[in-house]
Structures are given as structure tokens and as C-alpha cells.
Design an enzyme around this catalytic site. Structure first.
Site, PDB file in Angstrom:
ATOM      1  N   ASP A  34      32.954  14.388 -12.619  1.00 47.32           N
ATOM      2  CA  ASP A  34      34.331  14.580 -13.072  1.00 47.32           C
ATOM      3  C   ASP A  34      34.599  13.757 -14.330  1.00 47.32           C
ATOM      4  O   ASP A  34      35.256  14.208 -15.264  1.00 47.32           O
ATOM      5  CB  ASP A  34      35.326  14.139 -11.986  1.00 47.32           C
ATOM      6  CG  ASP A  34      35.319  15.119 -10.827  1.00 47.32           C
ATOM      7  OD1 ASP A  34      34.575  16.116 -10.921  1.00 47.32           O
ATOM      8  OD2 ASP A  34      36.042  14.864  -9.846  1.00 47.32           O
ATOM      9  N   TYR A  37      33.110  15.388 -17.329  1.00 41.78           N
ATOM     10  CA  TYR A  37      33.894  16.564 -17.718  1.00 41.78           C
ATOM     11  C   TYR A  37      35.146  16.128 -18.480  1.00 41.78           C
ATOM     12  O   TYR A  37      35.464  16.651 -19.548  1.00 41.78           O
ATOM     13  CB  TYR A  37      34.265  17.359 -16.455  1.00 41.78           C
ATOM     14  CG  TYR A  37      35.133  18.556 -16.719  1.00 41.78           C
ATOM     15  CD1 TYR A  37      34.575  19.792 -17.022  1.00 41.78           C
ATOM     16  CD2 TYR A  37      36.523  18.444 -16.677  1.00 41.78           C
ATOM     17  CE1 TYR A  37      35.379  20.895 -17.270  1.00 41.78           C
ATOM     18  CE2 TYR A  37      37.330  19.543 -16.929  1.00 41.78           C
ATOM     19  CZ  TYR A  37      36.746  20.769 -17.226  1.00 41.78           C
ATOM     20  OH  TYR A  37      37.546  21.844 -17.474  1.00 41.78           O
ATOM     21  N   LEU A  84      50.008  49.962  -2.485  1.00 42.77           N
ATOM     22  CA  LEU A  84      49.072  50.615  -1.574  1.00 42.77           C
ATOM     23  C   LEU A  84      49.804  51.175  -0.371  1.00 42.77           C
ATOM     24  O   LEU A  84      50.742  50.569   0.117  1.00 42.77           O
ATOM     25  CB  LEU A  84      48.047  49.592  -1.072  1.00 42.77           C
ATOM     26  CG  LEU A  84      46.969  49.147  -2.043  1.00 42.77           C
ATOM     27  CD1 LEU A  84      46.275  47.901  -1.516  1.00 42.77           C
ATOM     28  CD2 LEU A  84      45.951  50.259  -2.223  1.00 42.77           C
ATOM     29  N   GLU A 114      37.519  45.475   1.853  1.00 44.02           N
ATOM     30  CA  GLU A 114      37.631  44.085   1.374  1.00 44.02           C
ATOM     31  C   GLU A 114      38.973  43.504   1.820  1.00 44.02           C
ATOM     32  O   GLU A 114      39.874  44.260   2.211  1.00 44.02           O
ATOM     33  CB  GLU A 114      37.509  44.057  -0.154  1.00 44.02           C
ATOM     34  CG  GLU A 114      38.603  44.847  -0.847  1.00 44.02           C
ATOM     35  CD  GLU A 114      38.342  45.055  -2.333  1.00 44.02           C
ATOM     36  OE1 GLU A 114      37.224  45.435  -2.700  1.00 44.02           O
ATOM     37  OE2 GLU A 114      39.288  44.849  -3.111  1.00 44.02           O
ATOM     38  N   LYS A 116      42.710  42.230   1.974  1.00 42.40           N
ATOM     39  CA  LYS A 116      43.926  42.446   1.198  1.00 42.40           C
ATOM     40  C   LYS A 116      44.504  41.059   0.966  1.00 42.40           C
ATOM     41  O   LYS A 116      44.931  40.385   1.898  1.00 42.40           O
ATOM     42  CB  LYS A 116      44.901  43.324   1.969  1.00 42.40           C
ATOM     43  CG  LYS A 116      46.203  43.531   1.226  1.00 42.40           C
ATOM     44  CD  LYS A 116      46.949  44.701   1.807  1.00 42.40           C
ATOM     45  CE  LYS A 116      48.357  44.863   1.285  1.00 42.40           C
ATOM     46  NZ  LYS A 116      48.848  43.993   0.254  1.00 42.40           N
ATOM     47  N   GLU A 172      44.624  39.159  -7.772  1.00 41.50           N
ATOM     48  CA  GLU A 172      45.700  38.473  -7.069  1.00 41.50           C
ATOM     49  C   GLU A 172      45.629  36.970  -7.328  1.00 41.50           C
ATOM     50  O   GLU A 172      44.566  36.371  -7.198  1.00 41.50           O
ATOM     51  CB  GLU A 172      45.513  38.761  -5.573  1.00 41.50           C
ATOM     52  CG  GLU A 172      46.754  38.709  -4.773  1.00 41.50           C
ATOM     53  CD  GLU A 172      47.552  40.026  -4.766  1.00 41.50           C
ATOM     54  OE1 GLU A 172      47.232  40.957  -5.550  1.00 41.50           O
ATOM     55  OE2 GLU A 172      48.504  40.085  -3.986  1.00 41.50           O
ATOM     56  N   CYS A 418      72.149   7.249  15.784  1.00 40.44           N
ATOM     57  CA  CYS A 418      72.717   5.890  15.743  1.00 40.44           C
ATOM     58  C   CYS A 418      74.195   5.888  15.362  1.00 40.44           C
ATOM     59  O   CYS A 418      74.801   4.835  15.234  1.00 40.44           O
ATOM     60  CB  CYS A 418      71.936   5.015  14.772  1.00 40.44           C
ATOM     61  SG  CYS A 418      72.201   5.477  13.063  1.00 40.44           S
ATOM     62  N   CYS A 438      70.872   9.939   7.090  1.00 40.11           N
ATOM     63  CA  CYS A 438      71.569   8.950   7.913  1.00 40.11           C
ATOM     64  C   CYS A 438      71.582   7.660   7.102  1.00 40.11           C
ATOM     65  O   CYS A 438      70.570   7.278   6.513  1.00 40.11           O
ATOM     66  CB  CYS A 438      70.796   8.740   9.211  1.00 40.11           C
ATOM     67  SG  CYS A 438      71.144   7.163   9.990  1.00 40.11           S
ATOM     68  N   CYS A 444      68.642   2.385  12.416  1.00 34.77           N
ATOM     69  CA  CYS A 444      68.682   3.640  13.179  1.00 34.77           C
ATOM     70  C   CYS A 444      67.358   3.733  13.946  1.00 34.77           C
ATOM     71  O   CYS A 444      66.295   3.800  13.323  1.00 34.77           O
ATOM     72  CB  CYS A 444      68.827   4.828  12.234  1.00 34.77           C
ATOM     73  SG  CYS A 444      68.690   6.423  13.078  1.00 34.77           S
TER      74      CYS A 444
HETATM   75  S1  IVH Z   1      43.360  47.446  -5.168  1.00 40.96           S
HETATM   76  C1  IVH Z   1      47.161  49.780  -5.725  1.00 40.96           C
HETATM   77  N1  IVH Z   1      42.566  45.519  -3.681  1.00 40.96           N
HETATM   78  O1  IVH Z   1      48.345  44.622  -2.679  1.00 40.96           O
HETATM   79  C2  IVH Z   1      46.062  49.814  -6.670  1.00 40.96           C
HETATM   80  N2  IVH Z   1      44.873  45.627  -4.207  1.00 40.96           N
HETATM   81  O2  IVH Z   1      50.480  45.993  -1.239  1.00 40.96           O
HETATM   82  C3  IVH Z   1      44.815  49.294  -6.088  1.00 40.96           C
HETATM   83  N3  IVH Z   1      46.214  43.803  -3.260  1.00 40.96           N
HETATM   84  O3  IVH Z   1      49.847  45.938  -5.466  1.00 40.96           O
HETATM   85  C4  IVH Z   1      44.855  47.893  -5.852  1.00 40.96           C
HETATM   86  N4  IVH Z   1      44.551  42.789  -2.251  1.00 40.96           N
HETATM   87  O4  IVH Z   1      48.149  44.210  -5.947  1.00 40.96           O
HETATM   88  C5  IVH Z   1      43.617  46.086  -4.275  1.00 40.96           C
HETATM   89  N5  IVH Z   1      41.686  43.848  -2.360  1.00 40.96           N
HETATM   90  C6  IVH Z   1      42.742  44.401  -2.958  1.00 40.96           C
HETATM   91  C7  IVH Z   1      44.036  43.864  -2.864  1.00 40.96           C
HETATM   92  C8  IVH Z   1      45.096  44.512  -3.512  1.00 40.96           C
HETATM   93  C9  IVH Z   1      45.843  42.755  -2.503  1.00 40.96           C
HETATM   94  C10 IVH Z   1      47.602  44.033  -3.713  1.00 40.96           C
HETATM   95  C11 IVH Z   1      47.748  44.967  -4.872  1.00 40.96           C
HETATM   96  C12 IVH Z   1      48.861  45.904  -4.492  1.00 40.96           C
HETATM   97  C13 IVH Z   1      49.391  45.334  -3.255  1.00 40.96           C
HETATM   98  C14 IVH Z   1      49.841  46.471  -2.348  1.00 40.96           C
END
Ligand code: IVH
Length: 682
Positions: A34, A37, A84, A114, A116, A172, A418, A438, A444
Site C-alpha cells: 500500500d 502504491y 427486466l 447469472e 441479478k 451495476e 432516568c 437524554c 443515566c
Molecule cells: S442485463 C434489461 N444482467 O436489473 C437489459 N441486468 O430490474 C438487460 N440488473 O435495469 C440487463 N443484474 O440494470 C442484466 N446480471 C444482470 C443484472 C441486471 C441487475 C439490473 C438491470 C435492469 C434491472 C432490472
């Protein structure tokens, strides 16, 4: 330095620091200390100040934040940012697959499943390989320009090699659970309102007008989409993920290429089981058709693509009723309204209380005794009351009719413990803050009890066995009158108490005796000064070297210390200016407390200084606590969950999921024998 020479050096430093950023934040395998860096970064900052003509938007110095903005600009997305379609039902996912197969006229379609990510959607624009803009999703058509803020996110590259076309990356911005908990802890220490969940915290950080605050809040960016793929040779989403990774982005640590929808559904079930152990919040699985040409064929609806579905997890939300609202008194005297709930199960945890934060919050949400409310738990934080459900919307007959509701909540005028007067906090600008306090101080009993518990806690004197119940009794029986009195306790003080026998009383006294030797930073933290948490206590200890220097300092000196602001300065000056506090401090030493002088040099030489270690599985030669202590004595920080900042994972027999996570994240793994070697145990 000549101009030409400066230009070359700046380029070298930018490249070098960029590589180290990538190794540290994305690959989790730093090759520089660190200190090393920081030295490079400081050199670059200094050179850019002298030669501003060479300061470019992709410089790593941009990551520390830019001057505050007045407001955000609105910008139009190149292509709409869609949302989505979501479901929690397996049948719906099967129907989705059927629609896809029919739409494409194919019998078998491959998918990628994958996580969400439950954060804030962000779009990044790279022009000629340079990150030029970052925007929030906004309404999907227009977003807010948060470029200086996204530049502070270390897990995204400011420059892409070998990409000259303009491309947009979507993903995200998230706050990992670890960073979220640390942030809430800091906010609590400063008596500020905490965030209810990591998504709100991430959203707050992304939308800061002052990007230096965003930088402090440590966001993580996970990328999942590249738009404008025409110029890139990718045909499937799997290739898209691989390319994102190659470009230097962090992508989902878990995903699955599925040969059919069954495998995608299976992935959902597996991830749901792992949900509580993931380092970040996820609220489901996104299932996407793998073939990108098929995306074009299937097309989109107005707001969502037809080629993807969010298969969500059951929410950790519940509906319950408020049976009562009580007021709790905290260590610093802060009064917090707490809702007593009809107990409900929230993903395996029975919840019967939820914080309502402060009077203003209760008013805003208009929550009263008898109301039906929605509660939510995120990460491992205390549940929060999200909203009131009006009678007309709630399940028949459960909620009070709106016109028959109880009176609104009001903070009591006197402390419920108190009876001292309740006062409203006044902030630095002399304005009324959100919280009530308080005014009784440690006269207290509740404040005294919490102050003692704080003193005995892990980061302070770390006195084993001195839990809440014992502390309560000691205060109620008047055995302890101030925090220093802990150190005058003898076996005879414990023996008459319930659940104490000769041996347990002796153990208690031994634990107190052992705790008497303490480092300066822990001692400062133990005093429980408002706004001084563990980190600030360390800063102060380092700066002042001994307690007398700190006690005798003044506001000007304090304010000049980096990280010490006006609020902390006031708290410290007020605390040590109080004669009673100085008297209590002197009593600690009368009772034999001894602050160890730790030479800075000595501390530096600790072999595991600055390393974060996680243990998983059963060790043969040590208990978990022993192993932890040994590692801590050598300067390590031991944490319970794995994240990108974990340095080593020590693995014993039957390791848990953490072992898999460590391998996935490429964290260095040590088996027991190697661990012994590391700590030099024969
Ligand atoms: S793909 C919609 N992949 O969830 C276009 N979106 O509730 C395709 N999100 O607005 C997006 N994880 O921003 C994709 N693994 C993931 C995601 C993801 C979270 C977000 C996305 C979307 C929102 C919908």
C-alpha cells in the site's frame, strides 16, 4: 524536471498505477505494498499539479474525486436502458423458455444464468478507449451524468486497451456487504442515520454531488453488457462476459452457461442457497439467451427485452403489525424509537423488533401503534420498517381502520430511564438535527450500562464474559458508578450475584486483570467519546503518541489532523474539557490500567501488518479463537467473510463455501501447516 521528461514520467506512472489498480481491485492479487502504491500516486498528483497540461481524464488521480457539482446534468442514453421482466415462479420461467423456443423456431436454446445484482444500474461510455461519461439509468431514456462519481470506482478501468470505437458498458454499481456494514458503523459512530440496505447506500453514493464522498464509500462495479457490439467479434453472451473480463471489468463471480432452461432453474436454486454467504446482495438470477443474434431476432417490448427474464428469489420482506413503539436509550444518550412487532419469520430469522431511527422518520412514514407495515431485512442488518400499509390495501380485517388509528408517535419529554430532560441535537451550524438525546449523561443508568458494555467490547478492553446482563446488574446494584469502576471489581463483588460461583467469579476477575494492559488506540476508543470510533481512535493514537498529549491538545491542533473534522474536534474538546471525565480517567490508572507504549517502528515490523485473513474449516492445532488471536498479534485483521480485500484464507478440515469463494477470487490459500509456518509455530 524538463517538460518532455515530465510527460514521459506521467505516462509511465499512469500506466503503472493503472496496472496496480487492476491487480488489486479486479484480480485480487496485488504485487505492490500500500505504501509503494501511495508513493506512486503522490508522485503523479505532484507532477500533474506542476504540469496540468498533461492531466488527462483517464488519470488514476481522477479516482479521488473532483470538486463538488451544483447539480447533475441530464443526458440521453444512446439506446434505452431497459428493465427486466421478473417472476418468482418456476412455471413462468418454463413458459419464458417455451416462448423463446417458439420465437426462434429452435428446439433447444442455450442460456446464461447469472446473479441479478441489487444495486444501481450504470452506463459507461468509452470513446477511443477513454472513459468519458458515466450515467445512471434514470427513466431508461434519460439518465443523470455522474461521471466524476463513477471515476472513483476502482473496479472499473478508466482506459480500455485496443478499443478505439465508441462503446457503452452497462452494469451495476454495488456496495459489498462488508463495505456497507463498515459505512453504517461509521455513520452510527457519528450519530448519523444509517442506510437501510446496500442498494440505498450505493444509490446515495452514486448520486453525491461531491465525488470525494463517493470515493470514500467504496463502490464496486459489476459489468454485464456491452452495447455497440458490431465492431467487436462476439457472438454469445458468454463471450461478452469473457471480453468484459479481458477488458479489465469485474464480472459476476458466479454464472453458468446452461445447455437448457432446466440447468438455469437449477442455478437459481443453488444461488438462492448461497445467497446469505455472497459478499454482495442479489435478489435473483437473470436468465439470458446466450446467442446474441437470437437477441436481435427476439427483439424487445417497450420496457424490457424478450430474450431475458429475472427469476427472483423470495423477498426477505414480510408484513406484520406494530404492537407498540418504545424508546431505547443508547450509549451516547441517543433516543431511538423501536417498533415492537408481531413476530414474523424473515428468511429463517424471527423478527420482533425493528428500528424506526428517529421521530422525523416515524412522522414521514406515518407509522403508529396498531398499523400494518411492511418490514425488510437486508444483509445482516437489523430489520427496518419500510412502509405502512393502509387498511384499504391490507389483508381483510388485520389492520386498524384508517379513521380509527392511534395517535401519532411523539418523543417523550423526559428520558424513559432516568427522567432527565430530553433535548434535540444541535448540529455544527447550530441547526436542530434529527435526533433526540437524554441530557442525563452517565448519571443515566442506561447510558452508563451501554458505556461499560462499549468499554468491555472487542475493539476496546475486550473483556471476555462481561456481557450485557452482568453489566446491567452491576449498575443496578450500584457496584459500578462510572466506567473506571470495572477495574476495581474483586471476586467478592461477583460472588453474591446470580449465576456466579467461585470459579466463574475468579475467571471474571482474571479477565479484567488481563485486560488492564492496553494499547493507546484501544484506550481512546474505550472511553466512548462521541464520534470517535475505532478508526479515529487509531488516527489520534498515532498522532498524539500518548494520552497526556491528547488530553492537553486544543481545537486548532485537532482540526489540522487529516480525517478529524469540526464535529469530532468538538466532541474531543468537550470530553477532555469535562473535569469529571478527567477524574474518571485518572481513576483507571489508580486501579492499575496501563497504557502500553507501542513504538511505531515495532508495529511496522509485524509480519502480518495490514493483511486481512479469513479462516474456514476446523483447524487441528488451535481453536478458532486461538488462531485468530495469534494472527491478530502479528498485525493481521481477521474477518468472517471473504471479499476482494481478503489477503489470505486459512483452510482447515471440512471447509465451507468460503473455500470455493477464495479459489474463485484467486485469494492466496494457506493450509494449517502453512499457517503454522506463517505464524512461526513449530
Ligand atoms: S442485463 C434489461 N444482467 O436489473 C437489459 N441486468 O430490474 C438487460 N440488473 O435495469 C440487463 N443484474 O440494470 C442484466 N446480471 C444482470 C443484472 C441486471 C441487475 C439490473 C438491470 C435492469 C434491472 C432490472
Amino acid at each position: 524536471m524538463e517538460i518532455a521528461e515530465a510527460k514521459i514520467r506521467i505516462e509511465q506512472l499512469k500506466k503503472n498505477i493503472g496496472e496496480h489498480n487492476q491487480l488489486y481491485y479486479v484480480n485480487n492479487s496485488p504485487t505492490i505494498s500500500d505504501e509503494g502504491y501511495d508513493k506512486l500516486l503522490r508522485e503523479l498528483i505532484a507532477l500533474e499539479e506542476r504540469f496540468p497540461q498533461f492531466k488527462t481524464p483517464d488519470s488514476p488521480t481522477q479516482r479521488v474525486g473532483a470538486p463538488p457539482q451544483e447539480k447533475f446534468k441530464t443526458v440521453r442514453h444512446i439506446k434505452p436502458m431497459l428493465s427486466l421482466d421478473g417472476t418468482t415462479k418456476e412455471e413462468e420461467v418454463s413458459r419464458f423458455d417455451k416462448r423463446i423456443r417458439e420465437g426462434l423456431g429452435e428446439n433447444n436454446v442455450q442460456y446464461v444464468a447469472e446473479p441479478k445484482f441489487d444495486g444501481v444500474s450504470i452506463e459507461l461510455i468509452y470513446e477511443g478507449g477513454i472513459l468519458t461519461r458515466g450515467t445512471t439509468r434514470g427513466d431508461g431514456i434519460n439518465g443523470e451524468d455522474v461521471t466524476p462519481n463513477v471515476k472513483t470506482i476502482r473496479t472499473l478501468p478508466l482506459k480500455l486497451d485496443d478499443v478505439s470505437a465508441t462503446i457503452a458498458i452497462r452494469g451495476e454499481a454495488m456496495m459489498t456487504l462488508k463495505d456497507f456494514q463498515a459505512l453504517n458503523k461509521r455513520l452510527t459512530e457519528m450519530d448519523k442515520q444509517v442506510f437501510a440496505n446496500p442498494r440505498n447506500a450505493a444509490s446515495g453514493a452514486v448520486r453525491q454531488l461531491d465525488s470525494t464522498i463517493t470515493a470514500e464509500r467504496k463502490l464496486t462495479f459489476f459489468a454485464y453488457e456491452i452495447t455497440q457490439t458490431e465492431t467487436l467479434e462476439i457472438n454469445t453472451h458468454l463471450e461478452e462476459i469473457k471480453l468484459l473480463e479481458k477488458l479489465g471489468f469485474k464480472v459476476a463471480p458466479y454464472f453458468k452457461h446452461c445447455k437448457d432452461i432446466k440447468e438455469a432453474i437449477q442455478f437459481h436454486h443453488e444461488l438462492e442457497k448461497k445467497r446469505e454467504e455472497l459478499p454482495f446482495e442479489t435478489d435473483g438470477v437473470v436468465i439470458k439467451v446466450d446467442n446474441l443474434v437470437s437477441h436481435e431476432k427476439l427483439g424487445t417490448r417497450t420496457r424490457s427485452p424478450k430474450w431475458a427474464i429475472a427469476y427472483k428469489f423470495e423477498p426477505r420482506k414480510e408484513i406484520t403489525d406494530i404492537q407498540d413503539i418504545v424508546v431505547q436509550v443508547g450509549r451516547t444518550g441517543k433516543l431511538t424509537p423501536v417498533a415492537l412487532l408481531r413476530p414474523v419469520d424473515l428468511s429463517g430469522v424471527t423478527v420482533s423488533r425493528a428500528t424506526l431511527h428517529n421521530e422525523g422518520e416515524v412522522k414521514r412514514k406515518d407509522i403508529r401503534v396498531g398499523d400494518t407495515v411492511r418490514i425488510e431485512r437486508a444483509g445482516d442488518v437489523i430489520p427496518a420498517v419500510v412502509e405502512r400499509i393502509p387498511a384499504c390495501l391490507s389483508v381483510a380485517g388485520r389492520s386498524q381502520k384508517d379513521e380509527k388509528r392511534n395517535q401519532p408517535f411523539k418523543m417523550p419529554e423526559n428520558c424513559p430511564v432516568c427522567n432527565s430532560k430530553v433535548i434535540k441535537e444541535i448540529d455544527e451550524k447550530g441547526k436542530e438535527g434529527a435526533y433526540h438525546f437524554c441530557s442525563g449523561g452517565i448519571s443515566c443508568p442506561t447510558q452508563l450500562k451501554r458505556a461499560i458494555q462499549h468499554l468491555a467490547s472487542k475493539g476496546a478492553f475486550d473483556i471476555d464474559g462481561l456481557g450485557e446482563k452482568i453489566v446491567d446488574v452491576l449498575v443496578e446494584k450500584d457496584i459500578i458508578k462510572d466506567i473506571s469502576d470495572i477495574f476495581k471489581l474483586t471476586k467478592n463483588d461477583f460472588l453474591p450475584l446470580e449465576r456466579f460461583a467461585e470459579k466463574s467469579a475468579q475467571n471474571m476477575v482474571n479477565a479484567i486483570e488481563e485486560a488492564k494492559n492496553i494499547s493507546l488506540n484501544r484506550f481512546i476508543y474505550a472511553l466512548g467519546i462521541s464520534n470517535v470510533g475505532e478508526h479515529l481512535a487509531q488516527v489520534l493514537a498515532k498522532e498524539f503518541k500518548n494520552l497526556d498529549n491528547l488530553i492537553n491538545t486544543n481545537a486548532d491542533v485537532l482540526k489540522s489532523i487529516f480525517e478529524v473534522g469540526p464535529k469530532v474536534t468538538d466532541s474531543i474538546v468537550l470530553f477532555f474539557g469535562n473535569e469529571k471525565n478527567r477524574y474518571v480517567i485518572s481513576k483507571f490508572f489508580d486501579f492499575g490500567v496501563n497504557i502500553q507504549e507501542i513504538e511505531e517502528k515495532e508495529e511496522k515490523e509485524l509480519p502480518l501488518k495490514g493483511k486481512t485473513i479469513v479462516f474456514t474449516g476446523e483447524l487441528e492445532g488451535f481453536t478458532r479463537d486461538e488462531a485468530k488471536k495469534l494472527a491478530e498479534n502479528l498485525g493481521a485483521r481477521v474477518t468472517s467473510s471473504i471479499s476482494s480485500s481478503t489477503d489470505y484464507v486459512v483452510v482447515g478440515a471440512n471447509p465451507g463455501l468460503k473455500f470455493d469463494d477464495a479459489k474463485k477470487l484467486g485469494i492466496e490459500i494457506f493450509y494449517e501447516e502453512e499457517f503454522k509456518e506463517m505464524i512461526k509455530v513449530p
